[in-house]
Design a protein around this motif. Structure first.
Motif, PDB file in Angstrom:
ATOM      1  N   ILE A 207       0.836  -1.207   0.000  1.00  0.00           N
ATOM      2  CA  ILE A 207       0.000   0.000   0.000  1.00  0.00           C
ATOM      3  C   ILE A 207       0.870   1.257   0.000  1.00  0.00           C
ATOM      4  O   ILE A 207       0.618   2.202  -0.767  1.00  0.00           O
ATOM      5  CB  ILE A 207      -0.956  -0.013   1.218  1.00  0.00           C
ATOM      6  CG1 ILE A 207      -1.942  -1.188   1.081  1.00  0.00           C
ATOM      7  CG2 ILE A 207      -1.716   1.307   1.318  1.00  0.00           C
ATOM      8  CD1 ILE A 207      -2.769  -1.440   2.340  1.00  0.00           C
ATOM      9  N   ARG A 208       1.917   1.263   0.832  1.00  0.00           N
ATOM     10  CA  ARG A 208       2.800   2.430   0.889  1.00  0.00           C
ATOM     11  C   ARG A 208       3.498   2.660  -0.451  1.00  0.00           C
ATOM     12  O   ARG A 208       3.573   3.799  -0.939  1.00  0.00           O
ATOM     13  CB  ARG A 208       3.851   2.240   1.985  1.00  0.00           C
ATOM     14  CG  ARG A 208       3.317   2.436   3.399  1.00  0.00           C
ATOM     15  CD  ARG A 208       4.464   2.595   4.391  1.00  0.00           C
ATOM     16  NE  ARG A 208       5.362   1.438   4.354  1.00  0.00           N
ATOM     17  CZ  ARG A 208       5.196   0.360   5.116  1.00  0.00           C
ATOM     18  NH1 ARG A 208       4.169   0.267   5.945  1.00  0.00           N
ATOM     19  NH2 ARG A 208       6.057  -0.637   5.042  1.00  0.00           N
ATOM     20  N   MET A 209       4.000   1.589  -1.040  1.00  0.00           N
ATOM     21  CA  MET A 209       4.697   1.711  -2.323  1.00  0.00           C
ATOM     22  C   MET A 209       3.768   2.250  -3.402  1.00  0.00           C
ATOM     23  O   MET A 209       4.151   3.108  -4.205  1.00  0.00           O
ATOM     24  CB  MET A 209       5.265   0.351  -2.724  1.00  0.00           C
ATOM     25  CG  MET A 209       5.928   0.307  -4.082  1.00  0.00           C
ATOM     26  SD  MET A 209       4.778  -0.264  -5.363  1.00  0.00           S
ATOM     27  CE  MET A 209       4.594  -1.998  -4.895  1.00  0.00           C
ATOM     28  N   THR A 210       2.541   1.790  -3.425  1.00  0.00           N
ATOM     29  CA  THR A 210       1.575   2.247  -4.429  1.00  0.00           C
ATOM     30  C   THR A 210       1.279   3.738  -4.260  1.00  0.00           C
ATOM     31  O   THR A 210       1.246   4.495  -5.240  1.00  0.00           O
ATOM     32  CB  THR A 210       0.273   1.433  -4.325  1.00  0.00           C
ATOM     33  OG1 THR A 210       0.574   0.041  -4.440  1.00  0.00           O
ATOM     34  CG2 THR A 210      -0.717   1.834  -5.410  1.00  0.00           C
ATOM     35  N   LYS A 211       1.080   4.159  -3.029  1.00  0.00           N
ATOM     36  CA  LYS A 211       0.812   5.576  -2.775  1.00  0.00           C
ATOM     37  C   LYS A 211       2.013   6.458  -3.141  1.00  0.00           C
ATOM     38  O   LYS A 211       1.846   7.577  -3.633  1.00  0.00           O
ATOM     39  CB  LYS A 211       0.421   5.771  -1.312  1.00  0.00           C
ATOM     40  CG  LYS A 211      -0.965   5.200  -0.986  1.00  0.00           C
ATOM     41  CD  LYS A 211      -1.358   5.439   0.462  1.00  0.00           C
ATOM     42  CE  LYS A 211      -2.776   4.935   0.715  1.00  0.00           C
ATOM     43  NZ  LYS A 211      -3.195   5.140   2.129  1.00  0.00           N
ATOM     44  N   ASP A 212       3.220   5.951  -2.926  1.00  0.00           N
ATOM     45  CA  ASP A 212       4.418   6.698  -3.314  1.00  0.00           C
ATOM     46  C   ASP A 212       4.475   6.899  -4.820  1.00  0.00           C
ATOM     47  O   ASP A 212       4.801   7.987  -5.320  1.00  0.00           O
ATOM     48  CB  ASP A 212       5.678   5.969  -2.851  1.00  0.00           C
ATOM     49  CG  ASP A 212       5.890   6.065  -1.344  1.00  0.00           C
ATOM     50  OD1 ASP A 212       5.225   6.906  -0.718  1.00  0.00           O
ATOM     51  OD2 ASP A 212       6.713   5.290  -0.818  1.00  0.00           O
ATOM     52  N   ILE A 213       4.158   5.842  -5.581  1.00  0.00           N
ATOM     53  CA  ILE A 213       4.173   5.951  -7.041  1.00  0.00           C
ATOM     54  C   ILE A 213       3.116   6.948  -7.507  1.00  0.00           C
ATOM     55  O   ILE A 213       3.367   7.784  -8.383  1.00  0.00           O
ATOM     56  CB  ILE A 213       3.947   4.567  -7.691  1.00  0.00           C
ATOM     57  CG1 ILE A 213       5.146   3.648  -7.405  1.00  0.00           C
ATOM     58  CG2 ILE A 213       3.737   4.711  -9.204  1.00  0.00           C
ATOM     59  CD1 ILE A 213       4.969   2.225  -7.898  1.00  0.00           C
ATOM     60  N   ILE A 214       1.923   6.875  -6.918  1.00  0.00           N
ATOM     61  CA  ILE A 214       0.841   7.803  -7.290  1.00  0.00           C
ATOM     62  C   ILE A 214       1.266   9.244  -7.028  1.00  0.00           C
ATOM     63  O   ILE A 214       1.060  10.132  -7.873  1.00  0.00           O
ATOM     64  CB  ILE A 214      -0.445   7.464  -6.506  1.00  0.00           C
ATOM     65  CG1 ILE A 214      -1.013   6.126  -6.988  1.00  0.00           C
ATOM     66  CG2 ILE A 214      -1.489   8.572  -6.679  1.00  0.00           C
ATOM     67  CD1 ILE A 214      -2.171   5.610  -6.142  1.00  0.00           C
ATOM     68  N   ALA A 215       1.888   9.488  -5.883  1.00  0.00           N
ATOM     69  CA  ALA A 215       2.291  10.856  -5.519  1.00  0.00           C
ATOM     70  C   ALA A 215       3.342  11.407  -6.467  1.00  0.00           C
ATOM     71  O   ALA A 215       3.303  12.597  -6.836  1.00  0.00           O
ATOM     72  CB  ALA A 215       2.817  10.865  -4.085  1.00  0.00           C
ATOM     73  N   ILE A 216       4.283  10.579  -6.887  1.00  0.00           N
ATOM     74  CA  ILE A 216       5.344  11.036  -7.795  1.00  0.00           C
ATOM     75  C   ILE A 216       4.819  11.191  -9.214  1.00  0.00           C
ATOM     76  O   ILE A 216       5.221  12.098  -9.954  1.00  0.00           O
ATOM     77  CB  ILE A 216       6.538  10.059  -7.752  1.00  0.00           C
ATOM     78  CG1 ILE A 216       7.164  10.064  -6.353  1.00  0.00           C
ATOM     79  CG2 ILE A 216       7.586  10.423  -8.795  1.00  0.00           C
ATOM     80  CD1 ILE A 216       8.207   8.983  -6.146  1.00  0.00           C
TER      81      ILE A 216
END
Length: 244
Positions: A207-216
């Motif tokens: 979940i954290r990795m996915t949110k990081d990709i979305i933010a970038i």
């Protein structure tokens, strides 16, 4: 001298000296082929489908015991095909030609699934996306992180494996994911990875990795439509779970 009764000279064949009979498994092979052609794959157990593959590379041997051994060792027909070559080499009696046959069959399944995906807009065919991801990764023994890069019409530009890790972890670098999307001119992404454990439930790290990709990705106008996790026991969708 008159030959004894029943000797070759009498014109009657002695027991065991007549024309050699075909091995018992020859009739079995043809019956199994006929059943497959008439009723399809669903009429066959996993070990029987495995037999059909082994027929092609082991022509003069009863392969049923080997087929059953493969299914017992790896768990299913799909898992046996997806097993790494070095693990298949550990199976007694399995020739190199059979391992090549397995890998060719596995590659053919992936090409078929990918072909179904390429002929349509990805977002309008969610079942084709999940079928492809399951075919490509669900039975892999190590985690793989895959990205489907989409254009403005949500058609597939590229499908790439960005990393292969261990049985429970794949290193993913969000900035590298976005950099690759910009290189390809992608407008959207579908992320996918497998859980070799079989359980497709997202972890907190997922979940954290996915949110990081979305933010970038967001400042560059790149959308992340979904993140799929596939395993032997099913699949999960971040969008379906309302995680994105």
């Amino acid at each position: 001298m008159t030959p004894p009764k029943g000797d070759a000279g009498s014109g009657a064949a002695a027991p065991g000296l007549g024309e050699a009979q075909a091995p018992h498994y020859h009739g079995h092979r043809q019956r199994l082929r006929d059943r497959f052609m008439e009723a399809g794959e669903n009429a066959l157990a996993d070990y029987e489908l495995m037999e059909l593959l082994l027929f092609r590379v082991i022509p003069r041997r009863d392969v049923k015991p080997l087929a059953k051994s493969l299914i017992e060792r790896f768990g299913s027909f799909a898992e046996a095909l997806a097993a790494r070559p070095e693990r298949l080499q550990e199976v007694a009696g399995l020739p190199e030609s059979a391992i090549i046959e397995f890998k060719v069959t596995e590659a053919a399944a992936r090409r078929l699934a990918r072909g179904a995906l390429e002929k349509r807009k990805v977002l309008s065919s969610f079942s084709a996306v999940t079928d492809y991801c399951r075919t490509a990764m669900a039975y892999a023994e190590r985690e793989e992180f895959r990205i489907l890069f989409l254009d403005k019409r949500n058609a597939l530009i590229a499908d790439e494996v960005q990393g292969v890790g261990t049985v429970d972890h794949t290193p993913v670098y969000p900035r590298e994911v976005v950099r690759r999307a910009l290189e390809l001119g992608a407008s959207a992404l579908i992320l996918a990875h497998n859980h070799p454990s079989g359980d497709p439930t997202p972890s907190q790290a997922d979940i954290r990795m996915t949110k990081d990709i979305i933010a970038i990705a967001q400042p560059f106008g790149i959308a992340v439509h979904d993140h799929l996790i596939v395993g032997r026991n099913g699949q999960s969708s971040f969008k379906g779970l309302k995680l994105i």
